[in-house]
Design a protein around this motif. Sequence first.
Motif, PDB file in Angstrom:
ATOM      1  N   VAL A 223       0.836  -1.199   0.000  1.00  0.00           N
ATOM      2  CA  VAL A 223       0.000   0.000   0.000  1.00  0.00           C
ATOM      3  C   VAL A 223       0.871   1.249   0.000  1.00  0.00           C
ATOM      4  CG1 VAL A 223      -1.613   1.379   1.378  1.00  0.00           C
ATOM      5  CG2 VAL A 223      -2.030  -1.067   1.042  1.00  0.00           C
ATOM      6  N   PHE A 224       1.918   1.247   0.828  1.00  0.00           N
ATOM      7  CA  PHE A 224       2.805   2.403   0.914  1.00  0.00           C
ATOM      8  C   PHE A 224       3.482   2.667  -0.432  1.00  0.00           C
ATOM      9  CE2 PHE A 224       6.735   4.628   1.872  1.00  0.00           C
ATOM     10  CZ  PHE A 224       6.310   5.608   2.754  1.00  0.00           C
ATOM     11  N   VAL A 225       3.961   1.615  -1.088  1.00  0.00           N
ATOM     12  CA  VAL A 225       4.625   1.777  -2.386  1.00  0.00           C
ATOM     13  C   VAL A 225       3.671   2.386  -3.403  1.00  0.00           C
ATOM     14  CG1 VAL A 225       5.622   0.537  -4.353  1.00  0.00           C
ATOM     15  CG2 VAL A 225       6.371  -0.016  -2.033  1.00  0.00           C
ATOM     16  N   LEU A 226       2.445   1.876  -3.473  1.00  0.00           N
ATOM     17  CA  LEU A 226       1.483   2.394  -4.440  1.00  0.00           C
ATOM     18  C   LEU A 226       1.089   3.834  -4.135  1.00  0.00           C
ATOM     19  CD1 LEU A 226      -0.838  -0.704  -4.986  1.00  0.00           C
ATOM     20  CD2 LEU A 226       0.435   0.507  -6.762  1.00  0.00           C
ATOM     21  N   ARG A 227       0.793   4.121  -2.874  1.00  0.00           N
ATOM     22  CA  ARG A 227       0.278   5.445  -2.537  1.00  0.00           C
ATOM     23  C   ARG A 227       1.369   6.519  -2.492  1.00  0.00           C
ATOM     24  NH1 ARG A 227      -2.484   8.316  -2.462  1.00  0.00           N
ATOM     25  NH2 ARG A 227      -3.343   8.939  -0.442  1.00  0.00           N
ATOM     26  N   GLU A 228       2.469   6.243  -1.796  1.00  0.00           N
ATOM     27  CA  GLU A 228       3.455   7.286  -1.550  1.00  0.00           C
ATOM     28  C   GLU A 228       4.574   7.323  -2.583  1.00  0.00           C
ATOM     29  OE1 GLU A 228       3.150   9.661   0.344  1.00  0.00           O
ATOM     30  OE2 GLU A 228       1.928   9.120   2.077  1.00  0.00           O
ATOM     31  N   ILE A 229       4.980   6.173  -3.089  1.00  0.00           N
ATOM     32  CA  ILE A 229       6.077   6.150  -4.045  1.00  0.00           C
ATOM     33  C   ILE A 229       5.567   6.242  -5.476  1.00  0.00           C
ATOM     34  CG2 ILE A 229       8.050   4.812  -4.912  1.00  0.00           C
ATOM     35  CD1 ILE A 229       8.421   3.696  -2.119  1.00  0.00           C
ATOM     36  N   GLU A 230       4.532   5.469  -5.802  1.00  0.00           N
ATOM     37  CA  GLU A 230       3.978   5.506  -7.153  1.00  0.00           C
ATOM     38  C   GLU A 230       2.900   6.573  -7.329  1.00  0.00           C
ATOM     39  OE1 GLU A 230       4.461   4.036 -10.296  1.00  0.00           O
ATOM     40  OE2 GLU A 230       6.375   3.844  -9.266  1.00  0.00           O
ATOM     41  N   GLN A 231       2.493   7.215  -6.248  1.00  0.00           N
ATOM     42  CA  GLN A 231       1.538   8.319  -6.313  1.00  0.00           C
ATOM     43  C   GLN A 231       0.168   7.911  -6.829  1.00  0.00           C
ATOM     44  OE1 GLN A 231       2.428  11.726  -5.263  1.00  0.00           O
ATOM     45  NE2 GLN A 231       3.890  10.343  -4.312  1.00  0.00           N
ATOM     46  N   CYS A 232      -0.227   6.664  -6.594  1.00  0.00           N
ATOM     47  CA  CYS A 232      -1.563   6.223  -6.991  1.00  0.00           C
ATOM     48  C   CYS A 232      -2.595   6.817  -6.027  1.00  0.00           C
ATOM     49  CB  CYS A 232      -1.662   4.699  -6.949  1.00  0.00           C
ATOM     50  SG  CYS A 232      -0.614   3.864  -8.168  1.00  0.00           S
ATOM     51  N   SER A 233      -3.777   7.046  -6.530  1.00  0.00           N
ATOM     52  CA  SER A 233      -4.853   7.541  -5.680  1.00  0.00           C
ATOM     53  C   SER A 233      -5.341   6.427  -4.754  1.00  0.00           C
ATOM     54  CB  SER A 233      -6.028   8.030  -6.539  1.00  0.00           C
ATOM     55  OG  SER A 233      -6.619   6.936  -7.222  1.00  0.00           O
TER      56      SER A 233
ATOM     57  N   GLU B  90      -7.450   4.056  -6.948  1.00  0.00           N
ATOM     58  CA  GLU B  90      -6.686   3.152  -7.806  1.00  0.00           C
ATOM     59  C   GLU B  90      -5.987   2.080  -6.984  1.00  0.00           C
ATOM     60  OE1 GLU B  90      -3.166   3.178 -11.228  1.00  0.00           O
ATOM     61  OE2 GLU B  90      -3.733   5.040 -10.228  1.00  0.00           O
ATOM     62  N   THR B  91      -5.450   2.465  -5.846  1.00  0.00           N
ATOM     63  CA  THR B  91      -4.792   1.493  -4.976  1.00  0.00           C
ATOM     64  C   THR B  91      -5.782   0.445  -4.490  1.00  0.00           C
ATOM     65  OG1 THR B  91      -3.229   3.193  -4.240  1.00  0.00           O
ATOM     66  CG2 THR B  91      -3.431   1.225  -2.864  1.00  0.00           C
ATOM     67  N   ALA B  92      -6.958   0.892  -4.091  1.00  0.00           N
ATOM     68  CA  ALA B  92      -7.986  -0.047  -3.628  1.00  0.00           C
ATOM     69  C   ALA B  92      -8.398  -0.999  -4.741  1.00  0.00           C
ATOM     70  CB  ALA B  92      -9.198   0.732  -3.115  1.00  0.00           C
ATOM     71  N   ARG B  93      -8.561  -0.454  -5.936  1.00  0.00           N
ATOM     72  CA  ARG B  93      -8.952  -1.284  -7.071  1.00  0.00           C
ATOM     73  C   ARG B  93      -7.857  -2.286  -7.428  1.00  0.00           C
ATOM     74  NH1 ARG B  93     -10.495   2.625  -9.805  1.00  0.00           N
ATOM     75  NH2 ARG B  93      -8.597   3.011 -11.014  1.00  0.00           N
ATOM     76  N   THR B  94      -6.626  -1.838  -7.409  1.00  0.00           N
ATOM     77  CA  THR B  94      -5.502  -2.705  -7.757  1.00  0.00           C
ATOM     78  C   THR B  94      -5.333  -3.843  -6.763  1.00  0.00           C
ATOM     79  OG1 THR B  94      -4.329  -0.885  -8.835  1.00  0.00           O
ATOM     80  CG2 THR B  94      -3.011  -2.769  -8.162  1.00  0.00           C
ATOM     81  N   LEU B  95      -5.462  -3.536  -5.480  1.00  0.00           N
ATOM     82  CA  LEU B  95      -5.239  -4.524  -4.429  1.00  0.00           C
ATOM     83  C   LEU B  95      -6.515  -5.237  -4.007  1.00  0.00           C
ATOM     84  CD1 LEU B  95      -2.747  -2.518  -2.180  1.00  0.00           C
ATOM     85  CD2 LEU B  95      -2.231  -4.200  -3.951  1.00  0.00           C
ATOM     86  N   GLU B  96      -7.639  -4.848  -4.619  1.00  0.00           N
ATOM     87  CA  GLU B  96      -8.941  -5.430  -4.292  1.00  0.00           C
ATOM     88  C   GLU B  96      -9.249  -5.256  -2.800  1.00  0.00           C
ATOM     89  OE1 GLU B  96      -8.756  -9.447  -5.766  1.00  0.00           O
ATOM     90  OE2 GLU B  96      -9.022  -8.822  -7.849  1.00  0.00           O
ATOM     91  N   LEU B  97      -9.093  -4.018  -2.358  1.00  0.00           N
ATOM     92  CA  LEU B  97      -9.366  -3.644  -0.982  1.00  0.00           C
ATOM     93  C   LEU B  97     -10.423  -2.547  -0.951  1.00  0.00           C
ATOM     94  CD1 LEU B  97      -5.701  -3.299   0.337  1.00  0.00           C
ATOM     95  CD2 LEU B  97      -7.239  -5.215   0.783  1.00  0.00           C
ATOM     96  N   LYS B  98     -11.003  -2.322   0.203  1.00  0.00           N
ATOM     97  CA  LYS B  98     -11.875  -1.175   0.385  1.00  0.00           C
ATOM     98  C   LYS B  98     -11.001   0.078   0.536  1.00  0.00           C
ATOM     99  CE  LYS B  98     -15.535  -3.742   2.764  1.00  0.00           C
ATOM    100  NZ  LYS B  98     -16.311  -3.885   4.027  1.00  0.00           N
ATOM    101  N   PRO B  99     -11.472   1.227   0.050  1.00  0.00           N
ATOM    102  CA  PRO B  99     -10.700   2.459   0.221  1.00  0.00           C
ATOM    103  C   PRO B  99     -10.350   2.736   1.681  1.00  0.00           C
ATOM    104  CG  PRO B  99     -12.448   2.814  -1.369  1.00  0.00           C
ATOM    105  CD  PRO B  99     -12.675   1.452  -0.780  1.00  0.00           C
ATOM    106  N   GLU B 100     -11.273   2.404   2.590  1.00  0.00           N
ATOM    107  CA  GLU B 100     -11.006   2.634   4.004  1.00  0.00           C
ATOM    108  C   GLU B 100      -9.836   1.778   4.489  1.00  0.00           C
ATOM    109  OE1 GLU B 100     -13.924   1.918   2.687  1.00  0.00           O
ATOM    110  OE2 GLU B 100     -14.931   3.878   2.864  1.00  0.00           O
ATOM    111  N   THR B 101      -9.725   0.565   3.946  1.00  0.00           N
ATOM    112  CA  THR B 101      -8.611  -0.311   4.319  1.00  0.00           C
ATOM    113  C   THR B 101      -7.289   0.252   3.818  1.00  0.00           C
ATOM    114  OG1 THR B 101     -10.086  -2.229   4.227  1.00  0.00           O
ATOM    115  CG2 THR B 101      -7.713  -2.666   4.180  1.00  0.00           C
ATOM    116  N   VAL B 102      -7.309   0.802   2.600  1.00  0.00           N
ATOM    117  CA  VAL B 102      -6.108   1.436   2.063  1.00  0.00           C
ATOM    118  C   VAL B 102      -5.659   2.578   2.972  1.00  0.00           C
ATOM    119  CG1 VAL B 102      -5.199   2.850   0.170  1.00  0.00           C
ATOM    120  CG2 VAL B 102      -6.555   0.796  -0.332  1.00  0.00           C
TER     121      VAL B 102
END
Length: 232
Positions: free
Chosen positions: A158-168, A171-183
Amino acid sequence: MSRSPINTVADYASLDDVALAGLAQAGEREAFRHIMQRCNQRLFRIARGVTGDDAEAEDVVQASYARAFEKLHGFRGDASLATWMTRIVLNEAYGRLRQRRPTVPVEAIEVAQLDGGRVVPFPSRYGNEDPAAGAARAQIRGLIEHAVDALPEDFRVVFVLREIEQCSVEETARTLELKPETVKTRLHRARRLLRSALQDSVAASLGDAFPFLGARCERMTEAVLARLGRLR
């Protein structure tokens, strides 16, 4: 009417993902090369975020490209090529991880964390930095990579996608199949776990972590093309 061949980097760079995937599926070697150059850094960072090892991350990405080439006919452009490829990389990396070692449920880790404490506010873009901070970025990057490697796996991705790759978040939730709240929760936990190792002043180096450019990118691209020998 015959289609004129596309043989310049500029032409490929102007294509959208669906068109580029179509050309690669049709056997255009340079189209597949451009897909890799477009996605390499993100995919390597994600694979490394899961495996924690440079060499294994490269192998994961190469194997994922081979799988992706076989599935290109199914790419419809509902998500970007990078997002579509990220799912393939995650499946490959997690599959290897399951074979390699047992995992600790992330829920148990989350429960073990104490509430409170200052969250390190990592900015998402470089700001105005003084010359001394800029000169120290290479050393700071090593500190960041070490600290990120030490994160629990689910937080790390999650950290790599959000902070390093700058994913929203979405997008992070969709990619990892998680709820946005979990992200959001996992990012919060990841930041808090890093606070003892990092200070606010190192945040500007996040975008440089785990570089995958230049000769290394080219070497892996050529290795994948050799592996996919049926591409003309």
